[in-house]
Design a protein around this motif. Structure first.
Motif, short mmCIF file in Angstrom:
data_model
loop_
_atom_site.label_atom_id
_atom_site.label_comp_id
_atom_site.label_asym_id
_atom_site.label_seq_id
_atom_site.Cartn_x
_atom_site.Cartn_y
_atom_site.Cartn_z
N ASP A 80 33.02 50.85 17.59
CA ASP A 80 33.35 51.51 17.88
C ASP A 80 33.30 51.11 20.29
O ASP A 80 32.73 50.10 20.35
CB ASP A 80 32.68 52.93 18.95
N TRP A 81 34.18 51.39 20.47
CA TRP A 81 34.08 50.98 21.46
C TRP A 81 33.38 51.50 23.51
O TRP A 81 33.04 52.32 23.26
CB TRP A 81 36.10 50.75 22.48
N THR A 82 32.77 50.19 24.45
CA THR A 82 31.53 50.66 24.52
C THR A 82 32.17 49.82 26.69
O THR A 82 32.79 48.87 25.70
CB THR A 82 30.25 50.26 24.65
N ASP A 83 31.44 50.32 27.12
CA ASP A 83 32.08 50.02 28.54
C ASP A 83 31.41 48.52 29.40
O ASP A 83 31.39 47.50 29.85
CB ASP A 83 31.11 50.34 29.75
N ASP A 84 30.44 48.35 28.08
CA ASP A 84 29.57 47.17 27.95
C ASP A 84 29.99 46.21 27.36
O ASP A 84 29.49 44.29 27.37
CB ASP A 84 28.30 47.34 26.94
N VAL A 85 30.90 46.05 26.05
CA VAL A 85 31.57 45.48 25.40
C VAL A 85 31.81 44.29 26.51
O VAL A 85 32.88 43.98 27.95
CB VAL A 85 33.53 45.64 24.86
N CYS A 86 31.97 42.47 26.19
CA CYS A 86 32.40 41.62 27.36
C CYS A 86 32.78 40.52 26.73
O CYS A 86 34.14 39.12 27.66
CB CYS A 86 31.01 40.84 27.87
N PHE A 87 32.87 40.82 25.14
CA PHE A 87 34.05 40.07 24.63
C PHE A 87 34.92 40.37 23.18
O PHE A 87 34.28 41.34 22.86
CB PHE A 87 33.99 38.70 24.17
N LEU A 88 36.00 40.59 22.63
CA LEU A 88 36.75 40.63 22.00
C LEU A 88 36.91 39.87 20.94
O LEU A 88 37.87 38.62 21.18
CB LEU A 88 37.80 41.86 22.04
N VAL A 89 36.22 39.89 20.02
CA VAL A 89 36.58 38.10 18.93
C VAL A 89 37.52 38.97 17.64
O VAL A 89 36.97 39.69 16.93
CB VAL A 89 35.28 38.57 18.70
N MET A 90 38.24 38.20 17.67
CA MET A 90 39.30 38.22 16.87
C MET A 90 40.33 37.19 15.81
O MET A 90 40.30 35.93 16.88
CB MET A 90 40.58 39.13 16.86
N SER A 91 40.38 37.40 14.76
CA SER A 91 41.00 35.84 14.39
C SER A 91 42.67 35.60 14.56
O SER A 91 42.72 34.39 14.78
CB SER A 91 40.59 35.87 12.88
N GLU A 92 43.08 36.98 14.53
CA GLU A 92 44.75 37.29 15.52
C GLU A 92 44.61 37.85 15.99
O GLU A 92 43.59 38.86 15.52
CB GLU A 92 45.31 36.75 13.90
N VAL A 93 45.63 38.03 16.94
CA VAL A 93 45.60 39.53 18.17
C VAL A 93 46.95 40.72 17.36
O VAL A 93 48.25 39.55 16.95
CB VAL A 93 45.90 38.45 18.92
N ILE A 94 46.45 41.10 16.92
CA ILE A 94 47.33 42.24 16.20
C ILE A 94 46.90 43.82 17.54
O ILE A 94 46.12 43.88 17.90
CB ILE A 94 47.38 43.15 14.87
N LEU A 95 48.50 44.47 17.82
CA LEU A 95 48.14 45.19 19.04
C LEU A 95 47.36 46.46 18.33
O LEU A 95 48.00 47.38 17.55
CB LEU A 95 49.18 45.65 19.64
N THR A 96 46.11 46.76 19.03
CA THR A 96 45.39 47.97 18.70
C THR A 96 44.94 48.62 19.81
O THR A 96 44.85 47.74 21.07
CB THR A 96 44.34 47.76 17.64
N ILE A 97 44.53 49.84 19.90
CA ILE A 97 43.63 50.41 21.46
C ILE A 97 41.80 49.38 21.90
O ILE A 97 42.11 49.06 22.89
CB ILE A 97 43.16 51.54 20.87
N LYS A 98 41.93 48.63 20.85
CA LYS A 98 40.55 47.85 21.34
C LYS A 98 41.72 46.44 22.04
O LYS A 98 40.43 46.35 23.04
CB LYS A 98 39.93 47.01 20.09
N VAL A 99 42.58 45.95 21.31
CA VAL A 99 43.24 44.74 22.50
C VAL A 99 44.06 45.34 23.35
O VAL A 99 43.59 44.72 24.65
CB VAL A 99 44.16 44.17 21.70
N ALA A 100 44.31 46.19 23.85
CA ALA A 100 44.58 47.09 24.48
C ALA A 100 43.39 47.23 26.36
O ALA A 100 43.54 46.99 26.68
CB ALA A 100 45.54 48.75 24.71
N ASN A 101 42.35 48.00 25.57
CA ASN A 101 41.24 48.28 26.41
C ASN A 101 40.84 46.91 26.75
O ASN A 101 40.13 46.43 28.50
CB ASN A 101 39.96 48.32 25.45
N ALA A 102 40.65 45.66 25.88
CA ALA A 102 40.30 44.65 26.01
C ALA A 102 41.21 43.85 27.60
O ALA A 102 40.64 43.34 28.47
CB ALA A 102 40.22 43.56 25.28
N LEU A 103 42.52 43.78 27.29
CA LEU A 103 43.01 43.57 28.49
C LEU A 103 43.37 44.37 29.57
O LEU A 103 43.45 44.17 30.98
CB LEU A 103 44.90 43.79 27.97
#
Length: 109
Positions: free
Chosen positions: A3-26
């Motif tokens: 789950d995504w929270t406001d405390d997230v300070c990095f998103l760790v991925m081997s490769e980027v595919i467009l997900t809601i987590k990527v949208a949130n991080a961007l």
């Protein structure tokens, strides 16, 4: 973590595919990094070295529908005002709730 929270300070991925987590991080302007970043960060902490630069650990874009030369995955706090004073409309409440966090991070309501 699933789950995504406001405390997230990095998103760790081997490769980027467009997900809601990527949208949130961007939209929030936080770094998207490879797992190697965390390994190097831990080594720097252990050896009391300067923290590694997250921009050196941006994963490759795997989305085939986007040209990687046209997409910037670097953290950019300017995205936090992307939707400021903009009205966004969705066809269903479910669709709106899916993107609500990213829209809020980008300055929208």
């Amino acid at each position: 973590m699933t789950d995504w929270t406001d405390d997230v300070c990095f998103l760790v991925m081997s490769e980027v595919i467009l997900t809601i987590k990527v949208a949130n991080a961007l939209a929030k302007g936080i770094p998207i990094v490879t797992p190697n970043y965390l390994e190097d960060l831990l080594n720097c902490v252990k050896t009391k070295q300067v923290m590694p630069n997250a921009t050196n650990y941006i994963p490759k874009l795997k989305e085939s529908t986007l040209n990687p030369n046209d997409v910037c995955l670097e953290a950019n706090v300017k995205r936090q005002t992307l939707f400021k004073d903009k009205l966004l409309a969705f066809s269903t409440p479910q669709q709106m709730s899916k993107f609500d966090v990213a829209i809020r991070y980008a300055g929208g309501n």
